[in-house]
Design a protein around this motif. Structure first.
Motif, PDB file in Angstrom:
ATOM      1  N   VAL A 120     -44.949  67.916   3.221  1.00 42.96           N
ATOM      2  CA  VAL A 120     -43.906  67.776   2.193  1.00 42.96           C
ATOM      3  C   VAL A 120     -43.048  69.020   2.062  1.00 42.96           C
ATOM      4  N   ALA A 167     -44.739  60.222   2.439  1.00 39.35           N
ATOM      5  CA  ALA A 167     -45.692  61.290   2.733  1.00 39.35           C
ATOM      6  C   ALA A 167     -47.020  60.962   2.049  1.00 39.35           C
ATOM      7  N   ILE A 191     -40.725  65.999  -4.267  1.00 37.52           N
ATOM      8  CA  ILE A 191     -41.820  65.042  -4.313  1.00 37.52           C
ATOM      9  C   ILE A 191     -41.608  64.030  -5.433  1.00 37.52           C
ATOM     10  N   ALA A 244     -39.567  63.150  -0.590  1.00 35.63           N
ATOM     11  CA  ALA A 244     -40.857  62.718  -0.056  1.00 35.63           C
ATOM     12  C   ALA A 244     -41.514  61.788  -1.059  1.00 35.63           C
TER      13      ALA A 244
END
Length: 245
Positions: free
Chosen positions: A182, A144, A187, A104
């Motif tokens: 997410v 995201a 991330i 993401a």
């Protein structure tokens, strides 16, 4: 409307290379090579702010690279997002070497007044291009945009490292549905460039505060950074100094 007009104009009107000014080409082969990400690697500003995540960059922020970043960001040369996104994708791959699963990309948000003035959100546009490039390379990636500004901040231009930290402290937060958006993904915070590291530090703080960080926490990737921020450049300089002693 301004954004659509800029994009259309960039596609149909004769242009010069945004990096070096070569005639009638959006980005010449030499300048495109500067953004290839072939030497992507870890970057760390000095001094390193506490809480800064591991950051990887794709290119040195000087010369043609600087010109291209500014042309896209400040002058609305929107078709350059493709090349900048390719560089960012290389930095993301460098940051996630050896790891698997969905990625993401979380762009650092711009202030609304900046988006209105520019006619677009540079970091988000580059992130979209990077995600598309990653998917074509077999990496399941998506954008995201879960971070948002919770209060007004001053323009960072002209501020020193300490002033930037104070300006951004507590300024970002994860939106209400951020955890759902997410969920299950790794991330990676993304931005066009890193200078003092204050922005990415605040973004990482917001992600950690929302409980979204897994393991060692989020990583970060940028298109460009100062030459002396690249860890490999520091190592090479240190080796040369030792050899001369």
């Amino acid at each position: 409307m301004r954004g659509w007009w800029q994009e259309l104009a960039g596609l149909v009107l004769p242009v010069d290379c945004a990096g070096c000014g070569a005639a009638r080409v959006l980005l010449c082969a030499v300048c495109r090579d500067e953004l290839s990400g072939a030497y992507a690697g870890p970057v760390r500003p000095s001094p390193r702010p506490a809480g800064l995540p591991v950051v990887h960059g794709a290119a040195v922020y000087e010369g043609a690279v600087r010109a291209v970043v500014l042309a896209h960001k400040e002058r609305g040369a929107l078709p350059l997002a493709g090349s900048l996104g390719g560089a960012l994708a290389a930095a993301v791959r460098s940051a996630l070497t050896g790891a698997g699963g969905e990625v993401a990309l979380v762009p650092v948000p711009s202030a609304r007044r900046q988006v209105r003035a520019r006619g677009h959100d540079p970091a988000r546009r580059i992130a979209l291009a990077a995600a598309a490039r990653l998917r074509r390379a077999g990496v399941p990636a998506r954008v995201a945009p879960v971070l948002r500004l919770r209060r007004a901040v001053a323009d960072q231009a002209g501020l020193g490292a300490r002033q930037r930290r104070e300006n951004l402290a507590g300024a970002l937060e994860v939106c209400r549905d951020g955890a759902r958006v997410v969920a299950g993904a790794r991330i990676v915070l993304v931005d066009d460039l890193i200078t003092t590291g204050s922005t990415l530090t605040e973004a990482a703080r917001a992600v950690r505060a929302a409980g979204l960080a897994r393991g060692a926490g989020p990583r970060a990737a940028v298109v460009a950074a100062a030459a002396d921020s690249f860890v490999r450049n520091r190592s090479a300089t240190s080796s040369r100094q030792k050899s001369c002693e």
